[in-house]
Design a protein around this motif. Structure first.
Motif: not given
Lengths: 307, 200
Positions: B9, B12-14, B16-17, B19, B22-23
């Motif tokens: 987790d 993946v969060a790391w 985040r910048p 992608w 895009a959300g």
């Protein structure tokens, strides 16, 4: 400038955010013009591509596929509808658009029998009752006026269902409305110039004639071909004084070279109601009414629908 | 197992910048389209009433539709552009924000929020449509629950990013031309993109 010492963004919930991102990507494809573009390409790959530009087709309210007059003429006369079944002219129109089997026609009749609303029966046949009810409830939640009408709640259907609904409900309703048109003149007259390619009487070159020319004396009453809202009243050098009537379901009729239009814009007209007087205004070689019928924005021969 | 999941987790969060934007952009795109779908109707109605000699009586339909598509593209570009212009490590306190207040720092989040909210409703509808076939009941509730999650993780973070991350631009009125188109679209998103007006 003062800044917080806290690190941003946070280093957790990545396993929540990533699937949500995938979900958002899917919704963008399913519910935006990108999705429409995808559907268009799939249609084309199957060889049944729409002729409408993708983006405008996605936006157009109540977009209606133009029925082929040849298909209309090819349909054999229908047996009289059952007493509580889908009435004429909806029945004939449904036979052209849907080419239904006997079972499908019986299902349509049954839905109509329980709730005598032809639009509803067709929509249920096209997208199913549950999908329709969801769309109606969303239109209600959004505060839309008249949410039961297909043209109002269609925007809340998924793209695929919207396309099928437009084809079945829009196509059938348009055709039924067109089949029910009355003629705009009550006096005897001939057709001076028909629909299609012709030698233009003023320009002396081949031009496409998008309606029919009906020679009648100036001042002859002009009648609404169907119940309608007066969408446009205008005047220009080409059409002279003209009016465009919106009959709903993508059906519009235009009346050009008029002497006067007696109904204001947005007036509601009954079927057969006199609302204008014919004339000789604009680019015209003699007094006549130029009458145009458009279905889904495309001109069709009004004589095909003359009953 | 739990430690492994927590580690994944965090990994993946790391990322985040790379992608996350895009959300946030997808959400505002959905809301913008919902608004443009309404704008289309309004433009056609208004254009039909203008005393203009159109080449064809149905020209207002084509002009109105393409104008709405143009507005959708412009507003989506404007909203996503300002999102990307906002710095990734924003100010988090009121004083810091006040020190660099500007026209875009106020206007962009104000117009971004209704568009993102309307986008959330699009998500709710899509989930309901996709799951109602196999969920006997609760598809609508599931849709709203997922839309709530999206609003929290992407809507709120998107609005937060444009609220706190926009620096004072070189041109003081930088966001104004775009806002002139974005404001009516945000109004339409607010009026037609929320499933509450029928119940109020």
């Amino acid at each position: 400038m003062k800044r917080s010492a806290r690190k941003a963004p946070t280093r957790r919930l990545g396993l929540l955010d990533l699937p949500l991102l995938a979900l958002l990507g899917w919704v963008v494809v399913a519910r935006s013009p990108l999705g429409a573009l995808g559907w268009f390409l799939v249609d084309r790959a199957r060889g049944s591509g729409s002729e409408l530009p993708t983006l405008t087709a996605y936006f157009a309210t109540g977009a209606v596929p133009t029925p082929d007059p040849e298909a209309l003429l090819a349909v054999a006369p229908a047996a009289p509808p059952p007493p509580e079944g889908l009435p004429e002219p909806w029945r004939s129109a449904a036979r052209v658009v849907l080419s239904p089997t006997d079972e499908q026609l019986a299902a349509l009749d049954a839905t109509y029998g329980s709730e005598p609303n032809p639009e509803l029966a067709l929509e249920v046949a096209a997208v199913g009752r549950a999908q329709r009810d969801r769309a109606v409830s969303r239109a209600q939640a959004a505060g839309d006026a008249d949410p039961e009408r297909y043209a109002v709640h269609r925007r809340y259907l998924p793209v695929g269902a919207q396309r099928e609904g437009d084809r079945v409900v829009g196509g059938t309703a348009a055709l039924a409305t067109a089949l029910d048109l009355t003629w705009p003149l009550e006096v005897p007259h001939r057709v001076a110039s028909g629909f299609g390619e012709r030698d233009h009487p003023v320009l002396h070159q081949k031009k496409f004639h998008n309606g029919v020319d009906l020679p009648v004396p100036v001042g002859t009453p002009v009648h609404a071909a169907q119940a309608a809202r007066v969408a446009i009243v205008g005047e220009d050098g080409l059409n002279g004084r003209f009016a465009v009537l919106d009959h709903g379901y993508g059906i519009r009729t235009s009346y050009c070279h008029l002497d006067a239009v007696d109904a204001p814009r947005d007036a509601q007209l009954d079927r057969g109601q006199a609302f204008a007087r014919s004339g000789n205004t604009g680019r015209s070689t003699g007094p006549h009414l130029h009458f145009t019928l458009k279905i889904g924005g495309r001109a069709v021969d009004p004589l095909v629908f003359r009953r | 197992m739990l430690r492994w999941l927590v580690g994944l987790d965090a990994l993946v969060a790391w990322t985040r910048p790379a992608w996350g934007w895009a959300g946030q952009a997808a959400l505002v795109l959905l809301g913008t389209h919902l608004a443009a779908d309404r704008l289309d109707e309004i433009l056609v109605e208004r254009l039909s009433g203008l005393p203009i000699a159109w080449p064809d009586p149905d020209s207002p339909l084509a002009v109105g539709t393409w104008a709405a598509i143009g507005c959708e593209v412009l507003v989506a570009g404007w909203a996503v552009g300002w999102l990307l212009a906002a710095r990734a490590e924003p100010v988090v306190d009121l004083k810091g924000w006040w020190n660099r207040i500007s026209v875009p720092a106020v206007l962009v989040p104000l117009l971004w929020a209704p568009l993102a909210l309307a986008g959330c409703w699009s998500v709710a509808m899509a989930i309901e449509d996709a799951t109602s076939g196999f969920l006997l009941s609760g598809a609508r509730e599931l849709g709203y629950a997922v839309a709530g999650l999206v609003a929290w993780r992407y809507g709120l973070s998107g609005v937060g990013r444009v609220l706190r991350g926009i620096d004072r631009p070189a041109r003081p009125l930088a966001a104004l031309p775009g806002a002139l188109i974005a404001a009516p679209m945000a109004g339409l998103a607010l009026r037609h993109g929320l499933p509450i007006w029928g119940w109020l």
